[in-house]
Design a protein around this motif. Structure first.
Motif, PDB file in Angstrom:
ATOM      1  N   ASN A  27       0.798  -1.211   0.000  1.00 62.11           N
ATOM      2  CA  ASN A  27       0.000   0.000   0.000  1.00 62.11           C
ATOM      3  C   ASN A  27       0.833   1.264   0.000  1.00 62.11           C
ATOM      4  O   ASN A  27       0.281   2.356   0.047  1.00 62.11           O
ATOM      5  CB  ASN A  27      -0.969   0.004   1.190  1.00 62.11           C
ATOM      6  CG  ASN A  27      -2.070  -1.027   0.980  1.00 62.11           C
ATOM      7  OD1 ASN A  27      -2.403  -1.353  -0.135  1.00 62.11           O
ATOM      8  ND2 ASN A  27      -2.592  -1.545   2.077  1.00 62.11           N
ATOM      9  N   GLU A  28       2.129   1.141  -0.003  1.00 59.19           N
ATOM     10  CA  GLU A  28       2.956   2.327  -0.240  1.00 59.19           C
ATOM     11  C   GLU A  28       3.918   2.005  -1.355  1.00 59.19           C
ATOM     12  O   GLU A  28       4.170   0.841  -1.643  1.00 59.19           O
ATOM     13  CB  GLU A  28       3.817   2.730   0.969  1.00 59.19           C
ATOM     14  CG  GLU A  28       3.264   2.497   2.328  1.00 59.19           C
ATOM     15  CD  GLU A  28       3.757   1.170   2.920  1.00 59.19           C
ATOM     16  OE1 GLU A  28       3.072   0.712   3.830  1.00 59.19           O
ATOM     17  OE2 GLU A  28       4.782   0.594   2.466  1.00 59.19           O
ATOM     18  N   PRO A  29       4.485   3.069  -1.931  1.00 60.48           N
ATOM     19  CA  PRO A  29       5.464   2.824  -2.977  1.00 60.48           C
ATOM     20  C   PRO A  29       6.780   2.330  -2.365  1.00 60.48           C
ATOM     21  O   PRO A  29       7.011   2.491  -1.160  1.00 60.48           O
ATOM     22  CB  PRO A  29       5.655   4.201  -3.617  1.00 60.48           C
ATOM     23  CG  PRO A  29       5.281   5.171  -2.551  1.00 60.48           C
ATOM     24  CD  PRO A  29       4.263   4.509  -1.684  1.00 60.48           C
ATOM     25  N   ALA A  30       7.624   1.771  -3.205  1.00 58.07           N
ATOM     26  CA  ALA A  30       8.937   1.323  -2.729  1.00 58.07           C
ATOM     27  C   ALA A  30       9.834   2.541  -2.540  1.00 58.07           C
ATOM     28  O   ALA A  30       9.710   3.543  -3.249  1.00 58.07           O
ATOM     29  CB  ALA A  30       9.550   0.371  -3.745  1.00 58.07           C
ATOM     30  N   THR A  31      10.740   2.448  -1.585  1.00 53.42           N
ATOM     31  CA  THR A  31      11.723   3.514  -1.398  1.00 53.42           C
ATOM     32  C   THR A  31      12.866   3.302  -2.386  1.00 53.42           C
ATOM     33  O   THR A  31      12.982   2.236  -2.998  1.00 53.42           O
ATOM     34  CB  THR A  31      12.314   3.487   0.021  1.00 53.42           C
ATOM     35  OG1 THR A  31      12.976   2.215   0.185  1.00 53.42           O
ATOM     36  CG2 THR A  31      11.228   3.650   1.074  1.00 53.42           C
ATOM     37  N   ALA A  32      13.719   4.301  -2.479  1.00 50.18           N
ATOM     38  CA  ALA A  32      14.849   4.194  -3.406  1.00 50.18           C
ATOM     39  C   ALA A  32      15.759   3.035  -3.013  1.00 50.18           C
ATOM     40  O   ALA A  32      16.313   2.337  -3.866  1.00 50.18           O
ATOM     41  CB  ALA A  32      15.623   5.505  -3.437  1.00 50.18           C
ATOM     42  N   ILE A  33      15.878   2.810  -1.709  1.00 52.39           N
ATOM     43  CA  ILE A  33      16.758   1.727  -1.251  1.00 52.39           C
ATOM     44  C   ILE A  33      16.165   0.368  -1.620  1.00 52.39           C
ATOM     45  O   ILE A  33      16.862  -0.544  -2.071  1.00 52.39           O
ATOM     46  CB  ILE A  33      16.988   1.833   0.272  1.00 52.39           C
ATOM     47  CG1 ILE A  33      17.805   3.084   0.545  1.00 52.39           C
ATOM     48  CG2 ILE A  33      17.702   0.589   0.803  1.00 52.39           C
ATOM     49  CD1 ILE A  33      17.983   3.410   2.009  1.00 52.39           C
ATOM     50  N   LYS A  62       8.668  -6.855  -2.291  1.00 50.39           N
ATOM     51  CA  LYS A  62       9.818  -6.557  -3.151  1.00 50.39           C
ATOM     52  C   LYS A  62       9.467  -5.448  -4.134  1.00 50.39           C
ATOM     53  O   LYS A  62       8.370  -5.422  -4.695  1.00 50.39           O
ATOM     54  CB  LYS A  62      10.194  -7.841  -3.902  1.00 50.39           C
ATOM     55  CG  LYS A  62      11.415  -7.723  -4.768  1.00 50.39           C
ATOM     56  CD  LYS A  62      11.846  -9.088  -5.305  1.00 50.39           C
ATOM     57  CE  LYS A  62      12.910  -8.871  -6.383  1.00 50.39           C
ATOM     58  NZ  LYS A  62      12.741  -9.665  -7.562  1.00 50.39           N
ATOM     59  N   ALA A  63      10.429  -4.542  -4.374  1.00 50.20           N
ATOM     60  CA  ALA A  63      10.208  -3.454  -5.338  1.00 50.20           C
ATOM     61  C   ALA A  63      10.092  -4.034  -6.743  1.00 50.20           C
ATOM     62  O   ALA A  63      10.845  -4.925  -7.129  1.00 50.20           O
ATOM     63  CB  ALA A  63      11.375  -2.465  -5.271  1.00 50.20           C
ATOM     64  N   ILE A  64       9.145  -3.526  -7.509  1.00 52.70           N
ATOM     65  CA  ILE A  64       8.888  -4.057  -8.855  1.00 52.70           C
ATOM     66  C   ILE A  64       9.641  -3.245  -9.899  1.00 52.70           C
ATOM     67  O   ILE A  64       9.448  -2.033 -10.014  1.00 52.70           O
ATOM     68  CB  ILE A  64       7.385  -3.995  -9.182  1.00 52.70           C
ATOM     69  CG1 ILE A  64       6.592  -4.851  -8.186  1.00 52.70           C
ATOM     70  CG2 ILE A  64       7.117  -4.456 -10.612  1.00 52.70           C
ATOM     71  CD1 ILE A  64       5.089  -4.681  -8.301  1.00 52.70           C
TER      72      ILE A  64
END
Lengths: 366, 352
Positions: A2-8, A124-126
């Motif tokens: 429900n939140e975006p991925a961070t840069a890290i 996991k960031a997509i």
């Protein structure tokens, strides 16, 4: 999710591979700034950007350090296209299609500046671009629906009953991605459900069957410019036009009819991006309202379009489509006359900037 | 906008190809116990059925089938086709049917999937076959029609058929499973979608539900392979039937949905053994698919029975000469329509 991925988180998920680095341009329309790219850096920095600056050309758009880019504002567009610049919308993100025209690469990925990196259900960031590339580089299957969705996905295949002669598939021209958080609703739906958020992660890619139209959203889209580029015109929107928020829709209906005719595939589904900004529904309503009732005529038009067999290139298909738009939709509103003319101007401009593609034919007819 | 469905409007039809249904029925008990079940025993199965107590059910065996349709006709219900007998004698509006080697699946959150409830939801919410919605089923909680979806198409049409999917052993054909013996489907796709009008697909009979009142006659036993056997790899009867259903639905303006619910399909059989024995089905699909894609039904066909009869005609004309299997299928379809008209309107006495 429900939140975006961070840069890290994105950095952790990035692979060193960066496929198609020299064959793909990322086209971004903007009027403000490109801070959002910071979040995408691990996935997108190796790629070349084409930034189309809409609105006031005297404004300076800040691009984060380290990105390789070319930027075009309205003055550049006028300088490059001359009188043909009239086909490129102003004060609307439809202007992004100028980026498609001016690119010299085989593939385009286009994304809006309020789209961030999403997370899959495992957190996991997509890497949306990586998925789009997978979609474009694997075949589509428009002639028969596979109930297990993309048969070329890991862990999937064609189901019992799927004819073997259709299992090779066809080339994929377009990869249409989706959005978590703010869904791409029209203004009336936004007004009725202002709080609805898309939290459903559907782990599938599928080919949209031949003969079926869909609403194509330009927020998270990739395509093979050599296969379908000239048909990716985003129409006349914005300043001086009676309609907005139908640019990508219009392009989507055109490309689908042409892809169906030429035997090319269109995929939808993964990847997801995280759409952060909900635009003002009242502003949207004013832009869309003509479109909402015009689409009742536009859709049957596209559903019934027949392109002649001798339209063997995208440009020929598109010119023929423009002719039919003028004949059949011109009577609804003079806007469609203008649009049909602009479609022809667009092809002339495209061929002018891309001389070798004028004779490109993929040799297939539907 | 969904219709409400009462439990008593539903029959759950199970074709028994194995005699011992104890583990199957016990696992499904929490979900099945509310409903009336029709269990049809494969007429070729010799052993007595073992069914646990405590269900509201009718069981039909060969003698019962013979009694209703006659001994010469009862052969059409051999093997997986036995469930069509259940469809024929049911008097309910909705039927949910699954193979006897299917168990409860778990969703992405680890919760057991109530396949019956999900099929019912699909059947009682509209389908949207005329324009593709990129957020899939717009009638699902948390979803809607996207920008650009014409408003006149947003009320949708009645959904006549709901196709479900399978985790673990997916419904692959023998060559595919033989090539990838270890492959199991572990991808849970959280979506329901309408299959667009004029798009055909392989409709698997393993996990389906339908509105019997509206589309019943089109689910029919007709294409029987020479080497048809007791594993799904050795049949195409459901695929053929599914083509008829989709063509009829497209013509009549009805919808077909696919996607969830998932069932867990146990490992069973040997793909390589099936492949050695039966590959005719795979070959036939090369004819079957282009044929159905070209079928156009006349305006005068206004009921499902009309559609089936018309398709049978065209099968006979265009495919009958290519392979006797098609000529037989066409005849079986015509016979089925007559059978449906006669048996469908009379009551039959339930077996013990």
């Amino acid at each position: 999710m429900n939140e975006p991925a961070t840069a890290i988180e994105a950095a952790v998920a990035a692979s060193p591979l960066h496929q198609l680095k020299d064959e793909l341009d990322i086209v971004i329309p903007t009027i403000r700034n490109l801070d959002f790219l910071e979040m995408w850096r691990p996935f997108l920095q190796p790629y070349h950007l084409i930034i189309v600056q809409d609105g006031d050309p005297s404004k300076t758009i800040k691009v984060p350090n380290g990105f390789d880019y070319e930027l075009y504002n309205r003055n550049d567009i006028k300088r490059i296209l001359g009188p043909k610049a009239s086909c490129i919308s102003f004060k609307d993100s439809a202007c992004r299609c100028f980026g498609y025209m001016v690119s010299k690469k085989k593939y385009i990925f286009t994304i809006d500046d309020d789209c961030f990196v999403a997370k899959d259900p495992s957190g996991k960031a997509i890497n949306a671009l990586e998925q789009h590339i997978k979609n474009l580089l694997s075949p589509s299957t428009p002639f028969f629906f596979n109930t297990l969705y993309d048969p070329f996905a890991e862990g999937a295949d064609f189901v019992r009953g799927y004819p073997f002669s259709l299992r090779e598939g066809v080339s994929t021209a377009v990869s249409h991605g989706l959005w978590l958080n703010i869904p791409d609703y029209d203004a009336p739906t936004q007004l009725v459900k202002p709080l609805e958020r898309n939290t459903r992660f559907v782990d599938a890619v599928l080919t949209i069957p031949k003969g079926t139209l869909f609403p194509m959203c330009g927020m998270n889209l990739a395509f093979d410019r050599q296969l379908i580029g000239p048909a990716m015109y985003f129409g006349l929107m914005g300043e001086g036009q009676p309609i907005g928020r139908y640019d990508d829709m219009w392009a989507g209906w055109c490309i689908k009819v042409i892809c169906d005719h030429l035997g090319l595939g269109v995929k939808t589904g993964l990847p997801y991006i995280y759409h952060s900004k909900a635009s003002n529904p009242f502003v949207n309503l004013r832009k869309e309202y003509k479109g909402i009732y015009w689409q009742e005529d536009i859709i049957p038009f596209f559903q019934q379009v027949v392109l002649p067999k001798d339209c063997t290139t995208v440009q020929k298909c598109y010119i023929e489509l423009a002719k039919q738009v003028k004949e059949k939709l011109g009577k609804i509103d003079p806007y469609f006359d203008k649009l049909a003319d602009a479609m022809v101007t667009w092809i002339q401009a495209w061929d002018g900037l891309n001389p070798t593609s004028a004779s490109f034919s993929n040799g297939k007819t539907g | 906008m969904s219709l409400s469905i009462k439990d008593h409007e539903i029959d759950i039809v199970i074709g028994a190809l194995r005699s011992d249904l104890t583990s199957f029925m016990s696992e499904w008990r929490p979900i099945f116990s509310r409903f009336h079940l029709i269990i049809v025993k494969d007429p070729d199965l010799k052993e007595e059925l073992k069914i646990p107590e405590g269900f509201n059910l009718d069981v039909y065996k060969k003698p019962d089938i013979d009694c209703v349709v006659g001994t010469s006709t009862s052969t059409i219900f051999s093997g997986y086709s036995c469930r069509y007998f259940g469809y024929l004698v049911s008097r309910k509006k909705y039927i949910i049917s699954m193979d006897d080697d299917c168990y409860l699946a778990k969703d992405n959150k680890g919760i057991l999937v109530d396949a019956v409830a999900q099929h019912i939801t699909k059947l009682t919410t509209p389908a949207t076959p005329f324009f593709f919605n990129t957020l899939y089923d717009p009638f699902t909680e948390g979803a809607d029609f996207v920008r650009g979806y014409p408003f006149s198409l947003r009320s949708g049409v009645q959904c006549a058929l709901s196709c479900g999917l399978w985790l673990n052993l997916a419904d692959y054909d023998a060559p595919t499973q033989a090539l990838k013996p270890e492959e199991r489907n572990s991808r849970y796709v959280d979506a329901v979608l309408t299959v667009p009008a004029r798009s055909l697909m392989p409709i698997s009979g393993i996990n389906i539900a339908f509105n019997r009142e509206v589309i019943g006659p089109a689910l029919l036993p007709s294409l029987r392979l020479g080497g048809e056997g007791k594993f799904r790899w050795e049949t195409m009867e459901d695929i053929w039937s599914g083509m008829c259903v989709k063509v009829a639905c497209d013509h009549l303006g009805l919808g077909v949905k696919t996607g969830m619910p998932y069932v867990w399909r146990n490992d069973r059989g040997d793909a390589i053994a099936s492949l050695r024995k039966e590959w005719e089905g795979v070959k036939l699909m090369e004819e079957v698919v282009p044929f159905f894609q070209s079928v156009r039904l006349p305006r005068e066909a206004t009921t499902t029975e009309d559609c089936v009869a018309e398709v049978a005609n065209v099968v006979k004309e265009q495919l009958g000469s290519k392979d006797p299997i098609f000529a037989r299928a066409a005849k079986a379809m015509v016979d089925w329509v007559m059978l449906w008209k006669s048996v469908g309107s009379s009551t039959s006495s339930p077996g013990a």
